[in-house]
Design a protein around this motif. Structure first.
Motif, PDB file in Angstrom:
ATOM      1  N   SER A  37      -6.094  43.391  45.717  1.00 57.13           N
ATOM      2  CA  SER A  37      -7.249  43.792  44.912  1.00 57.13           C
ATOM      3  C   SER A  37      -8.465  43.873  45.818  1.00 57.13           C
ATOM      4  O   SER A  37      -8.558  43.156  46.819  1.00 57.13           O
ATOM      5  CB  SER A  37      -7.488  42.790  43.788  1.00 57.13           C
ATOM      6  OG  SER A  37      -7.731  41.501  44.329  1.00 57.13           O
ATOM      7  N   ASP A  92     -18.077  51.864  41.084  1.00 55.85           N
ATOM      8  CA  ASP A  92     -17.304  50.773  40.493  1.00 55.85           C
ATOM      9  C   ASP A  92     -15.869  51.170  40.194  1.00 55.85           C
ATOM     10  O   ASP A  92     -15.003  50.308  40.036  1.00 55.85           O
ATOM     11  CB  ASP A  92     -17.984  50.283  39.210  1.00 55.85           C
ATOM     12  CG  ASP A  92     -19.325  49.620  39.496  1.00 55.85           C
ATOM     13  OD1 ASP A  92     -19.510  49.183  40.651  1.00 55.85           O
ATOM     14  OD2 ASP A  92     -20.166  49.546  38.578  1.00 55.85           O
ATOM     15  N   LEU A  93     -15.598  52.497  40.064  1.00 54.02           N
ATOM     16  CA  LEU A  93     -14.238  52.937  39.766  1.00 54.02           C
ATOM     17  C   LEU A  93     -13.282  52.662  40.926  1.00 54.02           C
ATOM     18  O   LEU A  93     -12.069  52.695  40.750  1.00 54.02           O
ATOM     19  CB  LEU A  93     -14.234  54.436  39.434  1.00 54.02           C
ATOM     20  CG  LEU A  93     -15.011  54.849  38.181  1.00 54.02           C
ATOM     21  CD1 LEU A  93     -14.972  56.358  37.996  1.00 54.02           C
ATOM     22  CD2 LEU A  93     -14.442  54.151  36.946  1.00 54.02           C
ATOM     23  N   SER A  94     -13.834  52.435  42.125  1.00 51.54           N
ATOM     24  CA  SER A  94     -12.986  52.177  43.292  1.00 51.54           C
ATOM     25  C   SER A  94     -12.496  50.744  43.350  1.00 51.54           C
ATOM     26  O   SER A  94     -11.732  50.384  44.229  1.00 51.54           O
ATOM     27  CB  SER A  94     -13.747  52.520  44.572  1.00 51.54           C
ATOM     28  OG  SER A  94     -14.911  51.712  44.671  1.00 51.54           O
ATOM     29  N   VAL A  95     -12.947  49.901  42.417  1.00 50.65           N
ATOM     30  CA  VAL A  95     -12.511  48.509  42.365  1.00 50.65           C
ATOM     31  C   VAL A  95     -11.218  48.429  41.565  1.00 50.65           C
ATOM     32  O   VAL A  95     -11.138  48.936  40.444  1.00 50.65           O
ATOM     33  CB  VAL A  95     -13.582  47.609  41.727  1.00 50.65           C
ATOM     34  CG1 VAL A  95     -13.093  46.176  41.645  1.00 50.65           C
ATOM     35  CG2 VAL A  95     -14.872  47.687  42.522  1.00 50.65           C
ATOM     36  N   GLY A  96     -10.206  47.821  42.137  1.00 45.98           N
ATOM     37  CA  GLY A  96      -8.935  47.701  41.436  1.00 45.98           C
ATOM     38  C   GLY A  96      -7.842  47.187  42.345  1.00 45.98           C
ATOM     39  O   GLY A  96      -8.111  46.558  43.370  1.00 45.98           O
ATOM     40  N   VAL A  97      -6.603  47.473  41.957  1.00 50.06           N
ATOM     41  CA  VAL A  97      -5.438  47.057  42.724  1.00 50.06           C
ATOM     42  C   VAL A  97      -4.996  48.217  43.605  1.00 50.06           C
ATOM     43  O   VAL A  97      -4.906  49.363  43.152  1.00 50.06           O
ATOM     44  CB  VAL A  97      -4.295  46.627  41.785  1.00 50.06           C
ATOM     45  CG1 VAL A  97      -3.052  46.262  42.586  1.00 50.06           C
ATOM     46  CG2 VAL A  97      -4.733  45.439  40.939  1.00 50.06           C
ATOM     47  N   HIS A  98      -4.718  47.924  44.851  1.00 51.37           N
ATOM     48  CA  HIS A  98      -4.345  48.955  45.817  1.00 51.37           C
ATOM     49  C   HIS A  98      -3.017  48.591  46.472  1.00 51.37           C
ATOM     50  O   HIS A  98      -2.714  47.418  46.698  1.00 51.37           O
ATOM     51  CB  HIS A  98      -5.420  49.099  46.893  1.00 51.37           C
ATOM     52  CG  HIS A  98      -6.796  49.338  46.339  1.00 51.37           C
ATOM     53  ND1 HIS A  98      -7.273  50.598  46.027  1.00 51.37           N
ATOM     54  CD2 HIS A  98      -7.788  48.465  46.004  1.00 51.37           C
ATOM     55  CE1 HIS A  98      -8.502  50.502  45.551  1.00 51.37           C
ATOM     56  NE2 HIS A  98      -8.837  49.206  45.528  1.00 51.37           N
ATOM     57  N   LYS A 113     -12.349  46.493  46.627  1.00 52.38           N
ATOM     58  CA  LYS A 113     -13.155  47.684  46.396  1.00 52.38           C
ATOM     59  C   LYS A 113     -12.945  48.664  47.545  1.00 52.38           C
ATOM     60  O   LYS A 113     -13.075  48.301  48.707  1.00 52.38           O
ATOM     61  CB  LYS A 113     -14.634  47.318  46.290  1.00 52.38           C
ATOM     62  CG  LYS A 113     -15.535  48.503  45.968  1.00 52.38           C
ATOM     63  CD  LYS A 113     -16.981  48.072  45.796  1.00 52.38           C
ATOM     64  CE  LYS A 113     -17.868  49.264  45.425  1.00 52.38           C
ATOM     65  NZ  LYS A 113     -19.279  48.872  45.234  1.00 52.38           N
TER      66      LYS A 113
END
Length: 526
Positions: A264, A278-284, A266
């Protein structure tokens, strides 16, 4: 609109339909219910982590209060341990003989499957270890084996089997703070691990991944926050970087070429920071090239075999020093406890002389003060003196055993193995790019050579100190017998000059303790 009724099926059609239904029924029975509940057992605590053994019907579980339980498939509990740390991750070694635990403070704990004993405790991270993955290399084909460099561990040609942790009567297990009672399991662990090349991957909540061969020898570290991510789209390359990464899962491929990880964080566009939102924050999910592990596994295997053996021997050295320090400290505490009564008696009698002055006067026959007479006859006595002599003699004997059977062999084998690594380091084209630096090896080889000299020096000093103690205590015993008007023919002869040396340098000083001070003499950094 009227419809004509269908004709009833013929016997042949009915038989075919029945056959199709049977096939469908058997297919449903085979694939329609793949899972079955074997049992449903209530347990009195919450389980936060669980992992099946890859080779046996064993399930390792971690409770909310970080106790580790091992159960069989029939729910028979084999053992329960409390590592004393908050457990945050768990995995098994590929052969199922070791369970690895990641802790909240960044340690990896390796425990034996047979009894739960801790084999190793390794500080790998600065923060909590979130995930573990232990991957074993694929079996080599005949062609691959022919391509490998032949390498012989020559240690067994010049040295006897490596020493184990020392054990001395009178000390409880664990007094050294090490897993000395489990040295057989540690040796089996090390030798078994060297059979097949494997790597333990550990990921933490700050985005760092560490790699250790056999789970004990660190070979690399990646900080995902600093890894550039390049994406090719529509003929244009865009560069990204992850920020505030926390690793969730890592998996190293069987051929060691690829590492897949979930994390997880950004995603930052480093080419144009204004596009980040903020949309770039998540699980990668990242796919990393780790082919260096495969391409250099022969060199890594050779270095890690030597280094793992050296680490085992370093623990033997530390345990030996700790054991000797404990044993000698007990003997000296008894000596000083008995002889500390003399200064108090001198003060009580209004005398300003020291213990050394009083013994010197007694040695040269000038006089025996009332305080010294009371000390020798009443406070110390023949029984107390013999007890001190026996305790110091026993401690000296055990010091010699630990040095000759554990400390000295361990240091000599460490020196030899480091010399082997130093030779490999000179093959720069193969070993320099995996971190085996010749200059660093020169430095550590020199320091270990100094350690060998220090062990030799310690042996000589210890032998001299013990002889001086024996001579002094025999002389004091003779004095006690003379004061009590008892025969002295059974007392060993003594050397007056050695008594003077003892009074000058050993009565209030302890050179053995000074040499055993870890920070001053024996501590060295690999």
């Amino acid at each position: 609109k009227k419809t004509s009724p269908k004709k009833p099926p013929t016997k042949q059609q009915a038989a075919m339909a029945e056959e199709q239904m049977e096939e469908a029924s058997s297919s449903a029975a085979a694939s329609g219910t793949p899972f079955q509940l074997q049992f449903d057992k209530p347990i009195p605590f919450q389980i936060k982590l669980a992992e099946w053994n890859p080779e046996k019907d064993l399930l390792a579980m971690v409770t909310d209060d970080s106790k580790v339980l091992l159960h069989r498939f029939n729910w028979q509990r084999l053992w329960t341990i409390s590592p004393g740390k908050c457990i945050t991750s768990i995995c098994w070694s590929p052969d199922g003989k070791i369970v690895a635990l990641g802790t909240e403070d960044g340690f990896v704990l390796l425990h034996d499957v047979e009894n739960g004993k801790m084999l190793r405790s390794i500080k790998s991270h600065d923060v909590a270890i979130i995930c573990l993955n232990w991957a074993e290399d694929e079996p080599l084909s005949r062609t691959d084996k022919e391509d490998l460099l032949s390498y012989e561990d020559r240690t067994t040609r010049f040295f006897p089997p490596a020493p184990v942790m020392p054990r001395i009567g009178g000390l409880n297990s664990g007094d050294t703070g090490l897993a000395d009672e489990n040295e057989e399991a540690i040796q089996a662990f090390s030798s078994a691990s060297c059979q097949r090349f494997n790597i333990l991957c550990t990921g933490d909540k700050d985005g760092c991944i560490c790699f250790s061969i056999f789970g004990i020898f660190p070979i690399g570290k990646i900080n995902i926050n600093k890894v550039p991510i390049h994406v090719q789209s529509s003929g244009k390359r865009t560069s990204y970087r992850l920020q505030d990464v926390s690793i969730s899962k890592v998996s190293l491929s069987r051929n060691l070429h690829q590492l897949v990880l979930l994390c997880s964080g950004k995603l930052i566009n480093t080419d144009n920071l204004s596009l980040s939102n903020d949309l770039s924050v998540g699980v990668h999910c990242l796919h990393l090239d780790t082919s260096i592990f495969s391409n250099r596994k022969n060199e890594l295997h050779q270095v890690s075999q030597q280094a793992s053996s050296i680490q085992d021997l370093v623990e033997v050295v530390r345990a030996s020093i700790s054991m000797m320090s404990k044993q000698w400290s007990n003997a000296m505490n008894l000596f000083h406890e008995k002889f500390s009564a003399l200064p108090s008696l001198l003060t009580a009698h209004g005398m300003e002389s020291s213990s050394e002055d009083e013994f010197m006067s007694l040695l040269f026959g000038t006089h025996t003060s009332p305080a010294l007479h009371q000390f020798l006859v009443s406070s110390l006595g023949e029984a107390g003196l013999k007890r001190i002599a026996k305790t110091i003699e026993s401690a000296g004997r055990e010091l010699r055993i630990v040095v000759s059977e554990h400390l000295q062999p361990a240091v000599e084998i460490i020196s030899f193995r480091l010399a082997e690594l130093r030779g490999l380091a000179r093959w720069r084209s193969r070993f320099q790019n995996i971190g085996l630096d010749e200059k660093l090896m020169d430095g550590v080889t020199e320091r270990v050579g100094m350690l060998v000299v220090q062990v030799e020096r310690f042996s000589r000093v210890a032998a001299t100190v013990l002889y001086l103690f024996q001579n002094f205590l025999s002389w004091v015993l003779k004095c006690v017998k003379i004061l009590l008007s008892e025969p002295t023919d059974q007392v060993p002869s003594t050397n007056s000059e050695l008594v003077v040396i003892f009074l000058k340098f050993l009565l209030d000083k302890d050179p053995i303790k000074q040499l055993l001070e870890t920070d001053q003499i024996f501590e060295w950094d690999m």
